[in-house]
Design a protein around this motif. Structure first.
Motif, PDB file in Angstrom:
ATOM      1  N   ARG A 170       4.448  40.246  -3.354  1.00 28.86           N
ATOM      2  CA  ARG A 170       4.511  38.882  -3.892  1.00 28.86           C
ATOM      3  C   ARG A 170       4.151  37.859  -2.819  1.00 28.86           C
ATOM      4  O   ARG A 170       3.865  36.719  -3.122  1.00 28.86           O
ATOM      5  CB  ARG A 170       5.918  38.583  -4.407  1.00 28.86           C
ATOM      6  CG  ARG A 170       6.310  39.391  -5.610  1.00 28.86           C
ATOM      7  CD  ARG A 170       7.686  39.047  -6.101  1.00 28.86           C
ATOM      8  NE  ARG A 170       7.749  37.631  -6.395  1.00 28.86           N
ATOM      9  CZ  ARG A 170       8.806  36.856  -6.135  1.00 28.86           C
ATOM     10  NH1 ARG A 170       9.873  37.360  -5.558  1.00 28.86           N
ATOM     11  NH2 ARG A 170       8.797  35.591  -6.447  1.00 28.86           N
ATOM     12  N   TYR A 171       4.198  38.262  -1.540  1.00 26.87           N
ATOM     13  CA  TYR A 171       3.986  37.340  -0.424  1.00 26.87           C
ATOM     14  C   TYR A 171       2.651  37.600   0.250  1.00 26.87           C
ATOM     15  O   TYR A 171       2.227  38.738   0.400  1.00 26.87           O
ATOM     16  CB  TYR A 171       5.095  37.518   0.618  1.00 26.87           C
ATOM     17  CG  TYR A 171       6.462  37.195   0.087  1.00 26.87           C
ATOM     18  CD1 TYR A 171       6.962  35.903   0.133  1.00 26.87           C
ATOM     19  CD2 TYR A 171       7.260  38.197  -0.462  1.00 26.87           C
ATOM     20  CE1 TYR A 171       8.216  35.610  -0.356  1.00 26.87           C
ATOM     21  CE2 TYR A 171       8.518  37.915  -0.956  1.00 26.87           C
ATOM     22  CZ  TYR A 171       8.995  36.617  -0.899  1.00 26.87           C
ATOM     23  OH  TYR A 171      10.235  36.334  -1.388  1.00 26.87           O
ATOM     24  N   CYS A 172       2.009  36.523   0.667  1.00 26.94           N
ATOM     25  CA  CYS A 172       0.760  36.621   1.433  1.00 26.94           C
ATOM     26  C   CYS A 172       0.866  35.625   2.584  1.00 26.94           C
ATOM     27  O   CYS A 172       0.992  34.415   2.364  1.00 26.94           O
ATOM     28  CB  CYS A 172      -0.434  36.299   0.537  1.00 26.94           C
ATOM     29  SG  CYS A 172      -2.006  36.493   1.366  1.00 26.94           S
ATOM     30  N   LEU A 173       0.852  36.120   3.809  1.00 29.63           N
ATOM     31  CA  LEU A 173       1.009  35.281   4.996  1.00 29.63           C
ATOM     32  C   LEU A 173      -0.132  34.278   5.093  1.00 29.63           C
ATOM     33  O   LEU A 173      -1.291  34.619   4.885  1.00 29.63           O
ATOM     34  CB  LEU A 173       1.037  36.160   6.247  1.00 29.63           C
ATOM     35  CG  LEU A 173       1.346  35.459   7.565  1.00 29.63           C
ATOM     36  CD1 LEU A 173       2.771  34.922   7.578  1.00 29.63           C
ATOM     37  CD2 LEU A 173       1.148  36.429   8.715  1.00 29.63           C
ATOM     38  N   ARG A 174       0.209  33.036   5.419  1.00 28.52           N
ATOM     39  CA  ARG A 174      -0.777  31.956   5.507  1.00 28.52           C
ATOM     40  C   ARG A 174      -0.560  31.190   6.811  1.00 28.52           C
ATOM     41  O   ARG A 174       0.545  30.741   7.094  1.00 28.52           O
ATOM     42  CB  ARG A 174      -0.602  31.016   4.317  1.00 28.52           C
ATOM     43  CG  ARG A 174      -1.497  29.789   4.373  1.00 28.52           C
ATOM     44  CD  ARG A 174      -1.310  28.891   3.171  1.00 28.52           C
ATOM     45  NE  ARG A 174       0.023  28.335   3.142  1.00 28.52           N
ATOM     46  CZ  ARG A 174       0.662  27.938   2.050  1.00 28.52           C
ATOM     47  NH1 ARG A 174       0.101  28.057   0.871  1.00 28.52           N
ATOM     48  NH2 ARG A 174       1.870  27.440   2.111  1.00 28.52           N
ATOM     49  N   LEU A 175      -1.616  31.048   7.598  1.00 30.38           N
ATOM     50  CA  LEU A 175      -1.562  30.230   8.816  1.00 30.38           C
ATOM     51  C   LEU A 175      -1.731  28.775   8.408  1.00 30.38           C
ATOM     52  O   LEU A 175      -2.736  28.392   7.836  1.00 30.38           O
ATOM     53  CB  LEU A 175      -2.664  30.641   9.794  1.00 30.38           C
ATOM     54  CG  LEU A 175      -2.772  29.809  11.066  1.00 30.38           C
ATOM     55  CD1 LEU A 175      -1.504  29.914  11.910  1.00 30.38           C
ATOM     56  CD2 LEU A 175      -3.986  30.256  11.871  1.00 30.38           C
ATOM     57  N   ASP A 176      -0.722  27.954   8.688  1.00 32.45           N
ATOM     58  CA  ASP A 176      -0.737  26.545   8.299  1.00 32.45           C
ATOM     59  C   ASP A 176      -1.174  25.619   9.427  1.00 32.45           C
ATOM     60  O   ASP A 176      -1.791  24.582   9.167  1.00 32.45           O
ATOM     61  CB  ASP A 176       0.660  26.095   7.833  1.00 32.45           C
ATOM     62  CG  ASP A 176       1.092  26.786   6.564  1.00 32.45           C
ATOM     63  OD1 ASP A 176       0.221  27.030   5.696  1.00 32.45           O
ATOM     64  OD2 ASP A 176       2.282  27.085   6.431  1.00 32.45           O
ATOM     65  N   GLU A 177      -0.842  25.957  10.661  1.00 35.68           N
ATOM     66  CA  GLU A 177      -1.076  25.013  11.745  1.00 35.68           C
ATOM     67  C   GLU A 177      -1.161  25.735  13.078  1.00 35.68           C
ATOM     68  O   GLU A 177      -0.459  26.709  13.325  1.00 35.68           O
ATOM     69  CB  GLU A 177       0.108  24.033  11.780  1.00 35.68           C
ATOM     70  CG  GLU A 177       0.044  22.980  12.835  1.00 35.68           C
ATOM     71  CD  GLU A 177       1.277  22.080  12.819  1.00 35.68           C
ATOM     72  OE1 GLU A 177       1.525  21.430  13.835  1.00 35.68           O
ATOM     73  OE2 GLU A 177       1.990  22.027  11.787  1.00 35.68           O
ATOM     74  N   VAL A 178      -2.065  25.240  13.946  1.00 37.01           N
ATOM     75  CA  VAL A 178      -2.129  25.664  15.337  1.00 37.01           C
ATOM     76  C   VAL A 178      -1.961  24.400  16.157  1.00 37.01           C
ATOM     77  O   VAL A 178      -2.695  23.428  15.976  1.00 37.01           O
ATOM     78  CB  VAL A 178      -3.476  26.338  15.675  1.00 37.01           C
ATOM     79  CG1 VAL A 178      -3.518  26.721  17.149  1.00 37.01           C
ATOM     80  CG2 VAL A 178      -3.711  27.566  14.793  1.00 37.01           C
ATOM     81  N   GLN A 179      -0.980  24.408  17.048  1.00 41.05           N
ATOM     82  CA  GLN A 179      -0.678  23.215  17.842  1.00 41.05           C
ATOM     83  C   GLN A 179      -0.826  23.573  19.318  1.00 41.05           C
ATOM     84  O   GLN A 179      -0.218  24.519  19.814  1.00 41.05           O
ATOM     85  CB  GLN A 179       0.743  22.753  17.544  1.00 41.05           C
ATOM     86  CG  GLN A 179       1.157  21.517  18.283  1.00 41.05           C
ATOM     87  CD  GLN A 179       2.606  21.144  17.961  1.00 41.05           C
ATOM     88  OE1 GLN A 179       3.405  21.983  17.571  1.00 41.05           O
ATOM     89  NE2 GLN A 179       2.917  19.886  18.129  1.00 41.05           N
ATOM     90  N   GLU A 180      -1.611  22.777  20.039  1.00 38.99           N
ATOM     91  CA  GLU A 180      -1.801  22.977  21.467  1.00 38.99           C
ATOM     92  C   GLU A 180      -0.845  22.056  22.230  1.00 38.99           C
ATOM     93  O   GLU A 180      -0.726  20.872  21.938  1.00 38.99           O
ATOM     94  CB  GLU A 180      -3.243  22.641  21.874  1.00 38.99           C
ATOM     95  CG  GLU A 180      -3.529  22.829  23.330  1.00 38.99           C
ATOM     96  CD  GLU A 180      -4.948  22.497  23.696  1.00 38.99           C
ATOM     97  OE1 GLU A 180      -5.205  22.289  24.897  1.00 38.99           O
ATOM     98  OE2 GLU A 180      -5.803  22.398  22.800  1.00 38.99           O
TER      99      GLU A 180
END
Length: 184
Positions: A170-180
């Motif tokens: 039911r879950y699918c990992l999603r990258l929301d943000e990359v912060q430097e």
């Protein structure tokens, strides 16, 4: 791999990949080393090979259609650090285990969808050198969640896997943000 009808495919694991430990320059003056952390997890998938088309009254719908549900067990490693003469690159895991993976193999896990406790997404990457330079990249994730169905596998197998409570698909990992950021 393990299936509902056959159980584990064999009692011994097969190596399917290897990990690099060290790179040495041709003249032997520079060495890059790689460090890893162990992790175990499992995930469900469809069979990638044809299975017989069963026709008995005991046969599941999927087996009548020539497919089977496979639970793949992974005993692997996650890259944690690359060291070189002038510095390091460190790969740190996130704070919470991934929800889209099942737990690794235990004696009683079989085809049951057990919670993952030791496989993590990438939390951050830190790059530093011996001169004081340091950068950090933070990764923030969320999940796409299928709230309409109980997941693709459960939808197709609902009459056959009622006792297995498959939820991880039911879950699918999603990258929301990359912060430097600069290092602390």
């Amino acid at each position: 791999p393990s299936t509902m009808t056959s159980g584990p495919a064999n009692s011994t694991a097969a190596a399917s990949s290897w990990f690099l430990n060290k790179i040495v320059s041709a003249d032997g003056t520079d060495i890059i080393t790689f460090q890893y952390e162990t992790e175990t997890y499992s995930y469900f998938s469809w069979s990638t090979f044809p299975i017989p088309n069963y026709t008995g009254s005991w046969t599941t719908l999927a087996q009548k259609n020539g497919v089977d549900l496979i639970k793949n067990f992974v005993n692997g490693v996650r890259l944690s650090q690359i060291s070189f003469p002038d510095g390091t690159v460190t790969f740190a895991p996130s704070a919470t285990p991934r929800q889209d993976l099942s737990g690794g193999y235990t004696a009683n896990s079989g085809m049951t969808d057990v919670a993952n406790t030791n496989s993590f997404s990438l939390g951050n990457i830190t790059i530093s050198d011996n001169e004081g330079y340091c950068k950090k990249f933070l990764f923030k994730y969320s999940y796409w969640i299928d709230n309409v169905n109980t997941g693709f596998l459960n939808t197709f197998w609902s009459t056959n896997l009622d006792g297995y409570n498959l939820q991880r698909d039911r879950y699918c990992l999603r990258l929301d943000e990359v912060q430097e950021t600069a290092c602390d």
